[in-house]
Design a protein around this motif. Sequence first.
Motif, PDB file in Angstrom:
ATOM      1  N   UNK A 188       0.833  -1.205   0.000  1.00 19.41           N
ATOM      2  CA  UNK A 188       0.000   0.000   0.000  1.00 19.41           C
ATOM      3  C   UNK A 188       0.869   1.258   0.000  1.00 19.41           C
ATOM      4  N   UNK A 189       1.971   1.226   0.725  1.00 19.98           N
ATOM      5  CA  UNK A 189       2.879   2.375   0.758  1.00 19.98           C
ATOM      6  C   UNK A 189       3.488   2.626  -0.624  1.00 19.98           C
ATOM      7  N   UNK A 190       3.845   1.565  -1.335  1.00 18.38           N
ATOM      8  CA  UNK A 190       4.365   1.731  -2.695  1.00 18.38           C
ATOM      9  C   UNK A 190       3.289   2.295  -3.625  1.00 18.38           C
ATOM     10  N   UNK A 191       2.059   1.806  -3.485  1.00 20.24           N
ATOM     11  CA  UNK A 191       0.958   2.338  -4.293  1.00 20.24           C
ATOM     12  C   UNK A 191       0.743   3.819  -3.990  1.00 20.24           C
ATOM     13  N   UNK A 192       0.762   4.174  -2.711  1.00 24.93           N
ATOM     14  CA  UNK A 192       0.579   5.571  -2.305  1.00 24.93           C
ATOM     15  C   UNK A 192       1.719   6.455  -2.822  1.00 24.93           C
ATOM     16  N   UNK A 193       2.896   5.874  -2.981  1.00 26.75           N
ATOM     17  CA  UNK A 193       4.045   6.626  -3.477  1.00 26.75           C
ATOM     18  C   UNK A 193       4.063   6.732  -5.001  1.00 26.75           C
ATOM     19  N   UNK A 194       3.059   6.133  -5.657  1.00 30.89           N
ATOM     20  CA  UNK A 194       2.943   6.277  -7.109  1.00 30.89           C
ATOM     21  C   UNK A 194       3.495   5.136  -7.945  1.00 30.89           C
ATOM     22  N   UNK A 195       3.906   4.052  -7.308  1.00 32.64           N
ATOM     23  CA  UNK A 195       4.394   2.905  -8.080  1.00 32.64           C
ATOM     24  C   UNK A 195       3.195   2.135  -8.627  1.00 32.64           C
ATOM     25  N   UNK A 196       3.225   1.736  -9.900  1.00 34.15           N
ATOM     26  CA  UNK A 196       2.088   1.005 -10.474  1.00 34.15           C
ATOM     27  C   UNK A 196       1.924  -0.388  -9.848  1.00 34.15           C
ATOM     28  N   UNK A 197       0.686  -0.797  -9.625  1.00 39.15           N
ATOM     29  CA  UNK A 197       0.387  -2.081  -8.973  1.00 39.15           C
ATOM     30  C   UNK A 197       0.990  -3.261  -9.721  1.00 39.15           C
ATOM     31  N   UNK A 198       1.015  -3.222 -11.039  1.00 35.30           N
ATOM     32  CA  UNK A 198       1.539  -4.364 -11.810  1.00 35.30           C
ATOM     33  C   UNK A 198       3.064  -4.481 -11.712  1.00 35.30           C
ATOM     34  N   UNK A 199       3.735  -3.451 -11.150  1.00 31.90           N
ATOM     35  CA  UNK A 199       5.183  -3.484 -10.984  1.00 31.90           C
ATOM     36  C   UNK A 199       5.599  -3.808  -9.553  1.00 31.90           C
ATOM     37  N   UNK A 200       4.622  -4.217  -8.717  1.00 34.29           N
ATOM     38  CA  UNK A 200       4.894  -4.584  -7.323  1.00 34.29           C
ATOM     39  C   UNK A 200       4.570  -6.065  -7.154  1.00 34.29           C
ATOM     40  N   UNK A 201       5.507  -6.804  -6.602  1.00 35.41           N
ATOM     41  CA  UNK A 201       5.324  -8.242  -6.403  1.00 35.41           C
ATOM     42  C   UNK A 201       5.556  -8.575  -4.930  1.00 35.41           C
ATOM     43  N   UNK A 202       4.643  -9.331  -4.348  1.00 28.83           N
ATOM     44  CA  UNK A 202       4.860  -9.820  -2.984  1.00 28.83           C
ATOM     45  C   UNK A 202       4.624 -11.327  -2.981  1.00 28.83           C
ATOM     46  N   UNK A 203       5.454 -12.017  -2.213  1.00 32.31           N
ATOM     47  CA  UNK A 203       5.385 -13.480  -2.213  1.00 32.31           C
ATOM     48  C   UNK A 203       6.077 -14.017  -0.977  1.00 32.31           C
ATOM     49  N   UNK A 204       5.828 -15.287  -0.674  1.00 30.43           N
ATOM     50  CA  UNK A 204       6.485 -15.961   0.440  1.00 30.43           C
ATOM     51  C   UNK A 204       7.690 -16.721  -0.109  1.00 30.43           C
ATOM     52  N   UNK A 205       8.808 -16.578   0.549  1.00 29.78           N
ATOM     53  CA  UNK A 205      10.029 -17.277   0.165  1.00 29.78           C
ATOM     54  C   UNK A 205      10.230 -18.454   1.114  1.00 29.78           C
ATOM     55  N   UNK A 206      10.247 -19.660   0.563  1.00 27.46           N
ATOM     56  CA  UNK A 206      10.448 -20.871   1.367  1.00 27.46           C
ATOM     57  C   UNK A 206      11.860 -20.924   1.934  1.00 27.46           C
TER      58      UNK A 206
END
Length: 183
Positions: free
Chosen positions: A20-38
Amino acid sequence: MTRIIAGHFQLQDQTEAARQAFLDAGYPAEQISSFYLNQPGQHATHELGGDRDKSPGAKDSPEGLAKGAATGGAIGAALGAATVPLTGPVGPVVGGLVGAHVGSLYSFSHMKERGEPEKGGENQVEPRKPGMMIAVALPDGDETRAVQLLRDLGANHIERAEGSIVNGDWTDFNPLSLPDLVH
């Protein structure tokens, strides 16, 4: 490929707040990736399971086992030969086998410890820890703002990479690669 900045978090809520902070800072949603690292060893990148066909740090093991078995076998055979009057011709054979077994077990005490460098090598960057990761592609290559945002949010192990994030998926992420940590 573009520059990617990624940070490690322990909790999913922290990652969602960072998104959400990246979105608020103007970064496009399709350029943000979040995931769990095993955890290391549990990425199932090798067809037989696990991450690699050989464990890191195990390359010197066969040599150490062979030296231990040969030394123990020679000592055991010599002791067995000395007992021939009591044990007969079986003494040297049994002594050699028992000595080889004990020698190979003794060689385990000379194996490298976790984090110890290979012979002739140096310690490298520590592999990624398991947990939540968030990454953002930087089409302009300016990482300062993204790094500061991750620091402000409490991210650990902030790293930079080159790659592609497509529709929120870091398509060429390699969990086995060593991170290029931002200091």
